[in-house]
Motif scaffolding. Sequence first.
Motif, PDB file in Angstrom:
ATOM      1  N   MET A 152      41.716  63.104  64.955  1.00 35.00           N
ATOM      2  CA  MET A 152      40.945  63.918  65.904  1.00 35.00           C
ATOM      3  C   MET A 152      40.892  63.298  67.289  1.00 35.00           C
ATOM      4  O   MET A 152      40.834  64.010  68.288  1.00 35.00           O
ATOM      5  CB  MET A 152      39.523  64.137  65.374  1.00 35.00           C
ATOM      6  N   VAL A 153      40.882  61.975  67.365  1.00 38.25           N
ATOM      7  CA  VAL A 153      40.737  61.321  68.670  1.00 38.25           C
ATOM      8  C   VAL A 153      42.077  60.859  69.241  1.00 38.25           C
ATOM      9  O   VAL A 153      42.103  60.220  70.297  1.00 38.25           O
ATOM     10  CB  VAL A 153      39.737  60.137  68.615  1.00 38.25           C
ATOM     11  N   ARG A 154      43.164  61.216  68.582  1.00 39.36           N
ATOM     12  CA  ARG A 154      44.479  60.840  69.104  1.00 39.36           C
ATOM     13  C   ARG A 154      44.658  61.463  70.497  1.00 39.36           C
ATOM     14  O   ARG A 154      44.423  62.642  70.696  1.00 39.36           O
ATOM     15  CB  ARG A 154      45.569  61.350  68.161  1.00 39.36           C
ATOM     16  N   GLY A 155      45.046  60.642  71.444  1.00 36.72           N
ATOM     17  CA  GLY A 155      45.253  61.131  72.806  1.00 36.72           C
ATOM     18  C   GLY A 155      44.042  61.003  73.710  1.00 36.72           C
ATOM     19  O   GLY A 155      44.130  61.268  74.905  1.00 36.72           O
ATOM     20  N   LEU A 156      42.908  60.585  73.160  1.00 36.02           N
ATOM     21  CA  LEU A 156      41.720  60.410  73.984  1.00 36.02           C
ATOM     22  C   LEU A 156      41.882  59.122  74.796  1.00 36.02           C
ATOM     23  O   LEU A 156      42.209  58.071  74.252  1.00 36.02           O
ATOM     24  CB  LEU A 156      40.480  60.322  73.086  1.00 36.02           C
ATOM     25  N   ASP A 157      41.668  59.225  76.093  1.00 28.64           N
ATOM     26  CA  ASP A 157      41.782  58.065  76.982  1.00 28.64           C
ATOM     27  C   ASP A 157      40.376  57.604  77.361  1.00 28.64           C
ATOM     28  O   ASP A 157      39.649  58.326  78.049  1.00 28.64           O
ATOM     29  CB  ASP A 157      42.575  58.447  78.238  1.00 28.64           C
TER      30      ASP A 157
ATOM     31  N   VAL B 202      40.055  69.973  70.480  1.00 30.87           N
ATOM     32  CA  VAL B 202      40.680  69.492  69.245  1.00 30.87           C
ATOM     33  C   VAL B 202      39.825  69.941  68.065  1.00 30.87           C
ATOM     34  O   VAL B 202      38.606  69.731  68.052  1.00 30.87           O
ATOM     35  CB  VAL B 202      40.815  67.955  69.266  1.00 30.87           C
ATOM     36  N   GLN B 203      40.470  70.552  67.074  1.00 29.47           N
ATOM     37  CA  GLN B 203      39.765  71.150  65.937  1.00 29.47           C
ATOM     38  C   GLN B 203      40.512  70.832  64.649  1.00 29.47           C
ATOM     39  O   GLN B 203      41.738  70.881  64.614  1.00 29.47           O
ATOM     40  CB  GLN B 203      39.698  72.670  66.125  1.00 29.47           C
ATOM     41  N   PHE B 204      39.763  70.540  63.586  1.00 27.12           N
ATOM     42  CA  PHE B 204      40.418  70.376  62.286  1.00 27.12           C
ATOM     43  C   PHE B 204      40.125  71.597  61.424  1.00 27.12           C
ATOM     44  O   PHE B 204      39.183  72.346  61.670  1.00 27.12           O
ATOM     45  CB  PHE B 204      39.970  69.086  61.588  1.00 27.12           C
ATOM     46  N   THR B 205      40.934  71.768  60.407  1.00 29.77           N
ATOM     47  CA  THR B 205      40.739  72.863  59.468  1.00 29.77           C
ATOM     48  C   THR B 205      41.298  72.449  58.113  1.00 29.77           C
ATOM     49  O   THR B 205      42.156  71.576  58.033  1.00 29.77           O
ATOM     50  CB  THR B 205      41.414  74.162  59.972  1.00 29.77           C
ATOM     51  N   TYR B 206      40.825  73.083  57.057  1.00 27.03           N
ATOM     52  CA  TYR B 206      41.334  72.797  55.715  1.00 27.03           C
ATOM     53  C   TYR B 206      42.523  73.686  55.371  1.00 27.03           C
ATOM     54  O   TYR B 206      43.026  73.653  54.271  1.00 27.03           O
ATOM     55  CB  TYR B 206      40.226  72.985  54.675  1.00 27.03           C
ATOM     56  N   SER B 207      42.979  74.456  56.333  1.00 31.41           N
ATOM     57  CA  SER B 207      44.155  75.300  56.169  1.00 31.41           C
ATOM     58  C   SER B 207      45.332  74.640  56.884  1.00 31.41           C
ATOM     59  O   SER B 207      45.138  73.733  57.687  1.00 31.41           O
ATOM     60  CB  SER B 207      43.882  76.681  56.790  1.00 31.41           C
ATOM     61  N   VAL B 208      46.547  75.094  56.592  1.00 28.37           N
ATOM     62  CA  VAL B 208      47.708  74.560  57.311  1.00 28.37           C
ATOM     63  C   VAL B 208      47.963  75.362  58.587  1.00 28.37           C
ATOM     64  O   VAL B 208      48.824  75.004  59.384  1.00 28.37           O
ATOM     65  CB  VAL B 208      48.976  74.547  56.430  1.00 28.37           C
TER      66      VAL B 208
ATOM     67  N   ARG C  62      45.385  71.081  68.411  1.00 28.14           N
ATOM     68  CA  ARG C  62      44.964  70.891  69.804  1.00 28.14           C
ATOM     69  C   ARG C  62      45.173  72.213  70.553  1.00 28.14           C
ATOM     70  O   ARG C  62      46.254  72.780  70.542  1.00 28.14           O
ATOM     71  CB  ARG C  62      45.778  69.786  70.464  1.00 28.14           C
ATOM     72  N   PHE C  63      44.122  72.681  71.224  1.00 27.43           N
ATOM     73  CA  PHE C  63      44.168  73.921  72.008  1.00 27.43           C
ATOM     74  C   PHE C  63      44.150  73.560  73.498  1.00 27.43           C
ATOM     75  O   PHE C  63      43.354  72.724  73.917  1.00 27.43           O
ATOM     76  CB  PHE C  63      42.954  74.805  71.685  1.00 27.43           C
TER      77      PHE C  63
END
Length: 197
Positions: A41-46, A152-158, A191-192
């Motif tokens: 989730m935090v990948r890319g956060l500076d 950035v959002q997670f989901t249990y779907s692909v 990532r949106f």
Amino acid sequence: MALETCRTAATDYLDFLAAWVKKPRQTASVVPSSRYLAQLMVRGLDPADGRVMELGGGTGVFTRAILATGLPAEKLEVVEINPGFARSLRRHFPRASILEVPAQSVSSHAAGERGSYQMVVSGLPLLAMDKSLHIAILSEAFAMLRPGGSFVQFTYSVRPPVSKTILDMLDLDVSRVGHTVRNFPPATVFRFTRRSE
């Protein structure tokens, strides 16, 4: 250290389970997210690149990962409407700002200016919400984000948890960040971003 980590994990699990029993649609899972999902989730956060907002702080799994990047706690705002979770977040992260308001109205409560945030990290259960809430939450998040910022959002779907119709309506693109099976259930992170940028 290991004992403290086990205690924290056990407390997080019990708190999350209790919240799920009270409001299953609001919590949407019986267990908190894993640290492996939090790292995605935090990948890319500076940490040196400006303010971050987290939606749905829960037990603080993503909050810990955000702060572990080196982001100063004063640059983090965590939105959490569950009073018990909000109290716990204030206790564990006293220098971060905890906002006990709905995600679709954060701009009137945020410390930072609209259009100044680098990232919105969302732990909200979007799949359990209707399309009108998707529109309201994403619209509010992108009002807070600066040009080039991401949601950035997670989901249990692909598949992304927001329909193509809504993405087109809001002029957003979505890309897959990654997937982890080291979470229950396994989760995918998306990532949106704004199309025009």
